[in-house]
Design an enzyme around this catalytic site. Structure first.
Site, PDB file in Angstrom:
ATOM      1  N   GLU A 297       0.818  -1.210   0.000  1.00 53.58           N
ATOM      2  CA  GLU A 297       0.000   0.000   0.000  1.00 53.58           C
ATOM      3  C   GLU A 297       0.856   1.266   0.000  1.00 53.58           C
ATOM      4  O   GLU A 297       0.533   2.242  -0.687  1.00 53.58           O
ATOM      5  CB  GLU A 297      -0.951   0.005   1.197  1.00 53.58           C
ATOM      6  CG  GLU A 297      -1.979  -1.110   1.201  1.00 53.58           C
ATOM      7  CD  GLU A 297      -3.047  -0.940   0.120  1.00 53.58           C
ATOM      8  OE1 GLU A 297      -3.057   0.098  -0.569  1.00 53.58           O
ATOM      9  OE2 GLU A 297      -3.870  -1.865  -0.026  1.00 53.58           O
ATOM     10  N   ARG A 301       0.737   3.823  -3.266  1.00 49.44           N
ATOM     11  CA  ARG A 301       0.111   5.114  -2.973  1.00 49.44           C
ATOM     12  C   ARG A 301       1.150   6.210  -2.765  1.00 49.44           C
ATOM     13  O   ARG A 301       1.059   7.276  -3.385  1.00 49.44           O
ATOM     14  CB  ARG A 301      -0.782   5.005  -1.737  1.00 49.44           C
ATOM     15  CG  ARG A 301      -1.894   3.977  -1.865  1.00 49.44           C
ATOM     16  CD  ARG A 301      -2.900   4.092  -0.732  1.00 49.44           C
ATOM     17  NE  ARG A 301      -3.732   2.898  -0.628  1.00 49.44           N
ATOM     18  CZ  ARG A 301      -4.956   2.883  -0.138  1.00 49.44           C
ATOM     19  NH1 ARG A 301      -5.514   3.992   0.304  1.00 49.44           N
ATOM     20  NH2 ARG A 301      -5.652   1.751  -0.063  1.00 49.44           N
ATOM     21  N   ASP A 430      -5.152 -10.135  -7.960  1.00 47.57           N
ATOM     22  CA  ASP A 430      -5.538  -9.329  -9.117  1.00 47.57           C
ATOM     23  C   ASP A 430      -4.383  -8.611  -9.814  1.00 47.57           C
ATOM     24  O   ASP A 430      -4.132  -8.794 -11.006  1.00 47.57           O
ATOM     25  CB  ASP A 430      -6.626  -8.320  -8.713  1.00 47.57           C
ATOM     26  CG  ASP A 430      -6.259  -7.513  -7.469  1.00 47.57           C
ATOM     27  OD1 ASP A 430      -5.235  -7.806  -6.832  1.00 47.57           O
ATOM     28  OD2 ASP A 430      -7.016  -6.593  -7.134  1.00 47.57           O
ATOM     29  N   GLU A 566     -12.237   0.541 -10.250  1.00 46.45           N
ATOM     30  CA  GLU A 566     -11.855  -0.402 -11.306  1.00 46.45           C
ATOM     31  C   GLU A 566     -12.727  -0.322 -12.556  1.00 46.45           C
ATOM     32  O   GLU A 566     -12.220  -0.386 -13.691  1.00 46.45           O
ATOM     33  CB  GLU A 566     -11.858  -1.837 -10.753  1.00 46.45           C
ATOM     34  CG  GLU A 566     -10.717  -2.149  -9.812  1.00 46.45           C
ATOM     35  CD  GLU A 566     -10.934  -1.603  -8.417  1.00 46.45           C
ATOM     36  OE1 GLU A 566      -9.939  -1.439  -7.666  1.00 46.45           O
ATOM     37  OE2 GLU A 566     -12.106  -1.318  -8.059  1.00 46.45           O
TER      38      GLU A 566
END
Length: 666
Positions: A297, A301, A430, A566
Site C-alpha cells: 500500500e 500510494r 488481481d 476499477e
C-alpha cells in the site's frame, strides 16, 4: 604543380579517359589481362609524389565513408524498417487480426440530460494540459486554476497549455500468437544504470492547441473540490477523511489522501490546491517515524504518487521524498527467500510478516515492481530494481500454477506458494496479472518472461474462469477452488477489461480486445442491475435461467460500495482505444449515482453499506484515499477527448492510477 614530371606523362584522369575513348572506338584489345597491364604501366609512369597524393585522397575518402556510415546507419535502419512495415498488410501470425487503433471522436457537447451537475457557461473556453514529449507534462506557464464550487458552479481561470508529443516509428514482430511492437524503448535500468533522469524542458512552440474542458469534466472537478473541501477542513495531513463525523482516521499517519491526490490535482489543473499540498509535503511529511506500514500500500500510494507527481511537475522535491520512502521500504526484502515481508517499520528499519502468518499475498509482492524499477531509473541506484526483479524471476520459476494462474499466498521463508488450488482474479491475486503486462510495456516490450507469463495466464482465465450468466448472457470471471467453479466475482476484477484492452493496443492478440468489451459490459451491469446504480463489492452470477431473476445476485455481506475505481478505469481504457461514447455515458451514470448516494453535504464522499437500499444506503463514514487518487482521476480522463492527456503510448498507470513514464531513449 608537378614540375618534376616529364612532358609526355599525363595525369591519371586523362590517362583513364583516353583509354575509355579508345575502347569506345574499338582500337584496343578489351581483354581483362590487357587492361590490367595497361593500367599498371600508366600508374608506373606517374611520379612518386603523384601516386602518394592519389593514395592519400583515396584513404581520406575511405575514412570519410566509414564515419558517414556510422552516423547514418541508424537512420537508414529506421527507414528500412518503416518501409518494410508500410509494405506489410497483415500480421505475421496466420489468422491474427490487429487490435483496434486509438480512435477518438471530436469533443462532445455538454449533456443536457444532467442539469443538476451542469455548471455556468464560461466567457472563454477552459483548457487542460496535454501530454508531453519526453514523458513530461510541464507546469502551467501562467496562473492556471480551475475551481467549481458545490451547487453554485463558480468559474475560474484557464490552466496552462501543455506540450506536443513527438511520435516515433515502430517495427512489428510476432511472438507466440501476439503482434509485438518493440518501438522507441531503451534498455532497462538493470542492464544500464546512468545518471539520474530529469524531466526535459519543452519549448512553447512545441505545444499543441489545448482541448477545451467539457461540462462532464467540469462536474468531475466540482466533485473533487467537494471532496477536497471536507478533507482540508476536517482531515488535513491525515490519512483518510471521515466525512459524517467530520474527523479523520489514520492508517500509516503519512497523509495518504493528500499524496494520492497530488497528480490528480495536477491533471485537473488545480494549481492552487496543488501548491498548498506541495507545501505540506515539503514541511510536514515526516518519514522517519516509528510506524509500521504495509509494503504494497505504501509503495503504490506514496512512492507511486511521489514519482508520478515528480514526472508531471518536474519538481525535485517529490523525487527526493520518493528516494527517502523507497530506501525505508527496502528492509522488507531481507528475507530467506527474497520474497518481501508485508510490513515495514520505516523509522526503525525493520520488517516482519503479519502476526498470524509468515505468508505474503502474491498480488502484494508482485505489484510493487513498476515503482521500484522507476526509482532505480531515476536515481541510478540498481538496488531497488534488483530487489523487485528477483521476486518476479522467482515467481516465474515456481510450480503450483494452473495454466498461468497463481495461488493467492506465498511464504516468505520457503519462497513457495501456499494454500494451493485456489485461483482468482480478485483480492490477493488481481494486480499480479496487471503488472505482468505493465512491466513489459514499461521496459520497452523486451522482457519476454513477463509477456509469456501474462499470455499464459490469460489463456488460463479463458480456460478455467470464464463463464456466461443468465438471462443476459454476460461474460464474467469466476473463481476456482480445488477444481470447483464458483460464480463469484469481485468488483476488483473489473480492472481486467482495461488491462486486456491495453495489451491489445500494444500489439497483443485482437481477441483480447473483444473479451475486454464483453467484460466491461458485465462490469457496467454490476452497477445497472442494482437499485442505487452502484456496484457492490462482490456479486454472484446466475448460471441458469430462472423466472424473474437477474444475472446479478448480491449477498448481504457483500453489498457495500467503497467508491472503488476499477470499472471507471476500464471504461477509460475502452473509450480511449475505441472512441465508443457509450463508455462515457456509462461513466457519467456512475458519477451521478456517487453524487446522489455517497455525497456528504459538509464536504467529502462516503463509502456505503447497502447499495440495494436507495432510501437508506447506510453510509460508513469513510472516504478512501483512492477515491481522489483513482476514481475521480479516471472519470476526468474518461470524459476527455484528448488522446494526449496522459498519452498511453508515453505513460503506464500503476495500480493506484499514478502514471509513470514508459522508458524511452535519452
Amino acid at each position: 604543380m608537378f614540375s618534376a614530371s616529364p612532358p609526355p606523362r599525363r595525369d591519371f584522369i586523362s590517362v583513364t579517359l583516353s583509354l575509355g575513348e579508345a575502347a569506345g572506338a574499338g582500337g584496343y584489345n578489351n581483354s581483362k589481362a590487357w587492361r590490367r597491364r595497361s593500367c599498371w604501366r600508366k600508374w608506373k609512369q606517374l611520379s612518386r609524389l603523384q601516386r602518394s597524393v592519389i593514395l592519400f585522397l583515396f584513404a581520406f575518402l575511405a575514412v570519410c565513408g566509414v564515419i558517414s556510415y556510422t552516423n547514418m546507419g541508424e537512420q537508414w535502419k529506421s527507414l528500412t524498417n518503416k518501409s518494410a512495415e508500410d509494405q506489410k498488410t497483415e500480421p505475421e501470425i496466420p489468422g491474427l487480426k490487429p487490435a483496434n487503433p486509438a480512435v477518438l471522436p471530436e469533443p462532445q457537447k455538454a449533456d443536457a440530460n444532467y442539469p443538476e451537475l451542469s455548471l455556468q457557461k464560461r466567457s472563454k473556453p477552459l483548457h487542460v494540459r496535454r501530454g508531453p514529449p519526453n514523458l513530461q507534462i510541464r507546469p502551467p506557464r501562467r496562473d492556471a486554476r480551475i475551481k467549481a464550487q458545490d451547487v453554485a458552479g463558480k468559474t475560474e481561470e484557464e490552466p496552462g497549455q501543455a506540450d506536443k508529443e513527438e511520435k516515433t516509428e515502430k517495427s512489428i514482430i510476432s511472438w507466440r500468437g501476439a503482434v509485438i511492437e518493440p518501438d522507441q524503448i531503451t534498455e532497462s535500468p538493470s542492464s544500464k544504470i546512468k545518471e539520474p533522469e530529469k524531466p526535459s524542458s519543452v519549448e512553447v512552440e512545441d505545444q499543441k492547441e489545448p482541448v477545451p474542458v467539457n461540462e462532464r469534466q467540469m462536474a468531475v472537478i466540482e466533485a473533487f473540490h467537494h471532496a477536497w473541501k471536507g478533507y482540508k477542513e476536517f482531515a488535513w495531513g491525515h490519512d483518510e477523511l471521515k466525512p459524517l463525523s467530520k474527523s479523520y482516521s489514520e492508517w500509516f499517519g503519512l497523509g495518504l489522501t493528500l499524496i494520492d491526490a497530488l497528480d490528480t490535482m495536477w491533471i485537473l489543473g488545480l494549481k492552487e490546491e496543488f501548491e498548498e499540498a506541495k507545501k505540506w509535503v515539503a514541511t510536514d511529511l515526516q518519514l522517519d517515524k516509528n510506524v509500521d506500514v504495509n509494503l504494497f500500500e505504501s509503495t503504490i500510494r506514496i512512492l507511486g504518487g511521489l514519482l508520478s507527481t515528480y514526472h508531471l511537475s518536474g519538481d525535485s522535491l517529490f523525487l527526493e521524498k520518493a528516494k527517502d520512502i523507497g530506501s525505508r521500504l527496502m528492509p522488507a526484502f531481507n528475507t530467506p527467500s527474497k520474497i518481501p515481508y508485508s510490513d515495514v517499520n520505516i523509522g526503525r528499519g525493520t520488517a516482519h510478516p503479519p502476526r498470524w502468518t509468515s505468508d505474503s499475498t502474491v498480488a502484494e509482492v508482485t505489484s510493487i515492481q513498476l515503482e521500484f524499477r522507476e526509482l532505480s531509473r531515476l536515481t541510478g541506484d540498481e538496488k531497488f530494481q534488483k530487489a523487485v526483479d528477483a521476486v518476479m524471476k522467482h515467481v516465474h520459476s515456481l510450480s503450483g500454477k494452473n495454466d498461468g494462474l497463481v495461488p493467492m499466498f506465498i511464504n516468505t521463508n520457503s519462497g513457495q506458494f501456499t494454500h494451493l488450488g485456489v485461483y482468482t482474479l480478485g483480492a490477493r491475486a488481481d494486480s499480479y496479472y496487471e503488472y505482468l503486462l505493465k512491466q513489459w510495456i514499461q521496459g520497452g516490450k523486451k522482457e519476454n518472461e513477463l509477456l509469456e507469463d501474462y499470455m499464459r495466464a490469460m489463456e488460463g482465465v479463458k480456460k478455467h474462469l470464464l463463464r456466461t450468466s443468465q438471462p443476459k448472457k454476460l461474460t464474467f470471471v469466476g473463481e476456482l477452488a480445488h477444481g470447483h467453479f464458483s460464480a463469484k466475482m469481485d468488483h476488483l476484477v473489473c480492472f481486467l477489461p482495461g488491462t486486456l484492452a491495453l495489451g491489445a493496443h500494444n500489439g497483443l492478440t485482437a481477441d483480447h480486445m473483444e473479451l475486454a468489451k464483453a467484460l466491461i459490459e458485465t462490469c457496467y451491469q454490476m452497477y445497472a442491475q442494482v437499485e442505487t446504480g452502484l456496484s457492490p463489492e462482490i456479486v454472484h452470477f446466475n448460471l441458469h435461467a430462472q423466472k424473474d431473476r437477474k444475472d446479478v445476485e448480491i449477498k448481504p455481506a457483500d453489498r457495500h460500495n467503497l467508491l472503488r475505481p476499477e470499472t471507471v478505469e476500464s471504461l477509460f481504457y475502452l473509450y480511449r482505444f475505441t472512441g465508443d461514447k457509450k463508455y462515457q455515458d456509462w461513466g457519467w451514470e456512475i458519477l451521478q449515482n456517487f453524487n446522489k448516494y455517497t455525497r456528504v453535504p459538509s464536504g467529502g464522499y462516503t463509502s456505503i453499506n447497502n447499495v440495494q437500499n436507495p432510501s437508506n444506503p447506510e453510509p460508513r463514514d469513510k472516504m478512501e484515499s483512492f477515491f481522489l487518487g483513482e476514481t475521480l482521476k479516471y472519470m476526468f480522463l474518461l470524459f476527455s477527448d484528448d488522446v494526449d492527456l496522459i498519452n498511453l503510448d508515453k505513460y503506464v498507470f500503476n495500480t493506484e492510477a499514478h502514471p509513470l513514464p514508459i522508458w524511452a531513449p535519452a
